[in-house]
Design a protein around this motif. Structure first.
Motif, PDB file in Angstrom:
ATOM      1  N   ALA A 172      -4.538   9.661  -1.995  1.00  0.00           N
ATOM      2  CA  ALA A 172      -5.340   8.436  -2.012  1.00  0.00           C
ATOM      3  C   ALA A 172      -4.425   7.217  -1.842  1.00  0.00           C
ATOM      4  O   ALA A 172      -3.296   7.204  -2.313  1.00  0.00           O
ATOM      5  N   GLU A 173      -4.960   6.204  -1.177  1.00  0.00           N
ATOM      6  CA  GLU A 173      -4.190   4.979  -0.986  1.00  0.00           C
ATOM      7  C   GLU A 173      -4.290   4.092  -2.227  1.00  0.00           C
ATOM      8  O   GLU A 173      -5.353   3.905  -2.791  1.00  0.00           O
ATOM      9  N   LYS A 198       0.851  -1.189   0.000  1.00  0.00           N
ATOM     10  CA  LYS A 198       0.000   0.000   0.000  1.00  0.00           C
ATOM     11  C   LYS A 198       0.879   1.228   0.000  1.00  0.00           C
ATOM     12  O   LYS A 198       1.807   1.338   0.810  1.00  0.00           O
ATOM     13  N   CYS A 238      -2.236  12.542  -4.740  1.00  0.00           N
ATOM     14  CA  CYS A 238      -3.467  13.206  -4.290  1.00  0.00           C
ATOM     15  C   CYS A 238      -3.852  12.772  -2.877  1.00  0.00           C
ATOM     16  O   CYS A 238      -4.891  13.166  -2.362  1.00  0.00           O
ATOM     17  N   THR A 265       0.744   5.740  -0.986  1.00  0.00           N
ATOM     18  CA  THR A 265      -0.111   6.904  -1.165  1.00  0.00           C
ATOM     19  C   THR A 265       0.266   7.589  -2.466  1.00  0.00           C
ATOM     20  O   THR A 265       1.450   7.760  -2.763  1.00  0.00           O
ATOM     21  N   ASP A 266      -0.754   7.969  -3.248  1.00  0.00           N
ATOM     22  CA  ASP A 266      -0.462   8.684  -4.493  1.00  0.00           C
ATOM     23  C   ASP A 266      -0.332  10.174  -4.218  1.00  0.00           C
ATOM     24  O   ASP A 266      -0.459  10.632  -3.077  1.00  0.00           O
TER      25      ASP A 266
END
Length: 164
Positions: free
Chosen positions: A45-46, A38, A43, A40-41
């Motif tokens: 978001a995961e 996992k 933005c 984070t991008d």
């Protein structure tokens, strides 16, 4: 006494060997499913590999991603910058072929804000995934930028190596 010492020594060896193998890190291997990760991008978001592949499998045939490409990259590395144009062309070409392309930024000290600025200047649809602790880089044993991984729609690693 000797048999007691031998038994204790053997037990200690078994316990230590078990502890070493239990602590061994999982590594991505060509031909095998990549363990979930996992990140984070840009933005916030995961992104979860397991969630991506599961949701992808539920999509209609024409809407499914056929593969995922991960490019280990840095926005302030000379080598990464030298590849900007090629990566943009690759990303644009693969978008129409249902391939999801992500740049994985595993470099310590690089920020989401600077990644966003960089993407805006590049005018690319490439998405950054932030790997601040280098865990995904470790999973893939990534040692340099532009090293790439290609996963099939089921999350199986099909290629690992140079982007070229």
């Amino acid at each position: 006494m000797r048999s007691l010492f031998a038994s204790v020594s053997l037990a200690a060896t078994v316990v230590c060997a078990g502890a070493l193998s239990a602590g061994a890190e999982t590594k991505a291997e060509v031909g095998k499913a990549v363990p979930d990760f996992k990140l984070t991008d840009c933005c916030g978001a995961e992104f979860s590999l397991a969630k991506f592949t599961a949701e992808n499998a539920k999509k209609a045939e024409g809407e499914r991603a056929k593969a995922v490409v991960l490019i280990f990259w840095s926005y302030d590395c000379g080598i990464g910058k030298a590849y900007d144009k090629r990566v943009k062309l690759l990303t644009d070409a693969l978008k129409d072929q249902a391939v999801a392309v992500f740049a994985v930024n595993s470099n310590d000290g690089q920020t989401v804000e600077k990644s966003k600025e960089y993407l805006k200047k590049q005018e690319t649809s490439l998405k950054f995934l932030m790997d601040p602790k280098g865990e995904v880089a470790d999973l893939f044993s990534a040692k340099s930028v532009t090293t790439s991984a290609v996963l099939d729609a089921d999350g199986v690693l099909r290629y690992w190596g140079s982007i070229d």
